[in-house]
Each structure stands twice: as C-alpha cells, then as structure tokens.
Design an enzyme around this catalytic site. Structure first.
Site, PDB file in Angstrom:
ATOM      1  N   SER A  41     -28.013 -36.114 -16.426  1.00  0.00           N
ATOM      2  CA  SER A  41     -28.813 -35.236 -15.513  1.00  0.00           C
ATOM      3  C   SER A  41     -30.197 -35.517 -15.672  1.00  0.00           C
ATOM      4  CB  SER A  41     -28.381 -34.215 -14.888  1.00  0.00           C
ATOM      5  OG  SER A  41     -28.733 -33.349 -14.087  1.00  0.00           O
ATOM      6  N   ASP A 155     -23.828 -35.611 -10.006  1.00  0.00           N
ATOM      7  CA  ASP A 155     -24.471 -35.094 -11.389  1.00  0.00           C
ATOM      8  C   ASP A 155     -23.331 -35.365 -12.512  1.00  0.00           C
ATOM      9  OD1 ASP A 155     -25.270 -33.624 -13.767  1.00  0.00           O
ATOM     10  OD2 ASP A 155     -26.921 -32.692 -12.111  1.00  0.00           O
TER      11      ASP A 155
END
Length: 307
Positions: A41, A155
C-alpha cells in the site's frame, strides 16, 4: 551487525506511511545503502518512488499540500466500489513513478496486493511499476480497485501489511522493517486550524450521508461512528493482528514502530510532521545496540464482553 547494506520493508498505513520517507532519509543519511525494498500500500508507493529516484521531489510535493488540496485530490465519487476514484491522486503520483517497469529499477522491488475474489496474495516483481502501486494501494470501499481482466486487485494490507517475506535478500545485508501500525500511544494534541476543521467537517458530511444511506433514512445528527471511522478502525485492527502474526514467524534485524494514532488514513496534510516522526524513530532505532522486539502489548483477546 556492522553491514551498511539494507533490505528495507515498508508497511501499509495510509497517510502514516509518509513516515517511510523520514525513515529512508535517516538510513541514507547514516550511510546505509538500500539494496532492495518491498512494500504494501503506502509502503509500496514510497518504496517505488524511492527506487525510481524521485523521493526528494515527491517529498516536496506532499509536504506542500494543504488540507484543501488533499480534499480536491480525493476526487470523491460515492459508488458501489469506492468513494474515491483515484484518478486525480494517481495522476499526480504518476509524475514520480513514471511509465517504467519494475525490472528496470536499479534495485529489486516488490509490491504486495490482494486478488480479492480468488483469495490470493499477489506479489509484483515485474511489469508496470505504476500498476503495481495502483493495485497495492486500492483500499477496499475507499479507492476503486484495479481491474485486471476478470481479476480484482485491492490493497495488499488485507493479506500482508508488513511484507518481510517478500523483500529480496543479499548476502550480509541487514533486514530493517518500518511498521506504522503499532499500538496507540498518548500523543500531544495540536490546536486545529480553520482549514483543519474544514477537513473534518467534510469527513463528518461523508459519514452522515453514508450512515443515512445504510439506515435508509436521512440523518441530521452527527454520527458517533461513520464511514471513515469504521473503515480506518477495521484496517487498524486487521493490520495489527496480521503484523503481529507475521513477526512471530519472521524477525527483522531492526523493527521501527510508529503508533497507529499518529495520523488517520487520509490525513496527508500532516506530511511534514509524519515524515519527521519517521526520521526520529529510525534514528533512535539505529542508535540501539540490539534488535527491537515486537512492540509489546498483550496478544490475542485481552478483554471479554458479554452483550
């Protein structure tokens, strides 16, 4: 361990991940050479920009953003897939990542994403650097996912928020991990400016609209826990538990921990303070003679409620 070569691992964490900039500054300022990087991320984003040689420019860009700039870049568009399109923010990020491929970077790089419906961890070591970052940072329900054929990439924090096992190792290097999802600490509160307050008003507006939509009625009262609170709180808990489990199996030579409450997921306007915290924490960690252990706290269920 006296080696100056570092295999660097950068955690997920939204705006808190800007602390990775400060950590990299501390390491390179002390003469360390980062020979490989892996990230999830925001860690994947900062790691990619560093590997691409554009971290100073990105740091200047992000530290000059105002609260209103952050709101504009959010590109709000409530849909079934997410509330932020990502076109504006990733359009800006592309200036620092470019159109190149991962294999063309000067150091080995790995980004972690989640193949949502096939329930798989995806590791990007080749192909488009921009696409790898875009997939790794697609926070479910917040940022639109990356569609790749019939697959849906979101993510990487859902599967591996601190990807220690995905960084490329070389003989005699030092494994250093930067974790910005450590347990909460008591931090000194800063006085809010009018712009700061306006940012939180917009958050409350989204919370209120979301709560009303979920309940099927309009709500005029400020929600006690709205969209942002529930999403960020869920991610905090998930990242904490996954990181805790990972660190029981894999021990870095140095673990730098920063508390999860130093910034909310989208508080990028705090960039300067967050970067400073990352720098100071890393400098303090480097001065320690021994490896830092897991960040403490009682594991597992610590309080049982009957309702």
């Amino acid at each position: 361990m006296n080696t100056k070569n570092v295999a660097l691992v950068l955690s997920s964490g939204g705006a808190r991940g800007l602390a990775h900039i400060g950590a990299i500054r501390a390491l390179t300022g002390q003469g360390y050479t980062i020979t490989a990087v892996s990230g999830t991320s925001m860690g994947a984003l900062v790691g990619a920009i560093y590997a691409n040689g554009k971290l100073p420019e990105f740091s200047d860009f992000i530290t000059n953003l105002t609260r209103i700039d952050v709101i504009r870049l959010m590109d709000l568009a409530v849909s079934k897939q997410g509330i932020i399109k990502g076109e504006k923010v990733f359009g800006e990020i592309k200036h620092f990542i470019g159109e190149g491929n991962i294999e063309d970077l000067p150091i080995p790089y790995a980004a972690v994403a989640t193949d949502l419906f096939n329930h798989r961890e995806i590791i990007f070591r080749h192909g488009s650097l921009f696409s790898a970052v875009r997939a790794s940072a697609a926070i479910p329900t917040v940022l639109l996912p990356l569609q790749y054929g019939t697959d849906c990439f979101v993510d990487g924090a859902l599967v591996n928020p601190l990807p220690i096992n995905r960084v490329n190792r070389s003989s005699g290097d030092r494994l250093i991990a930067i974790n910005v999802n450590a347990p909460r600490q008591t931090l000194q509160a800063k006085k809010e400016t009018p712009a700061h307050t306006s940012y939180h008003r917009i958050r409350e507006f989204v919370n209120q609209k979301w709560n009303g939509a979920m309940s099927g009625r309009k709500s005029t009262a400020p929600p006690s826990h709205g969209f942002f609170d529930i999403v960020s709180g869920s991610f905090e808990m998930m990242q904490h538990k996954l990181t805790e489990a990972s660190l029981k199996e894999q021990k870095p030579d140095l673990l730098i921990n920063l508390p999860v409450n130093m910034a909310d997921m989208l508080e990028f306007y705090k960039a300067k303070d967050i970067i400073t915290m990352g720098f100071e924490a890393t400098m303090a960690g480097l001065s320690q003679p021994t490896t830092e252990s897991w960040y403490g706290g009682e594991p597992g269920l610590v309080r049982e409620w009957i309702i």
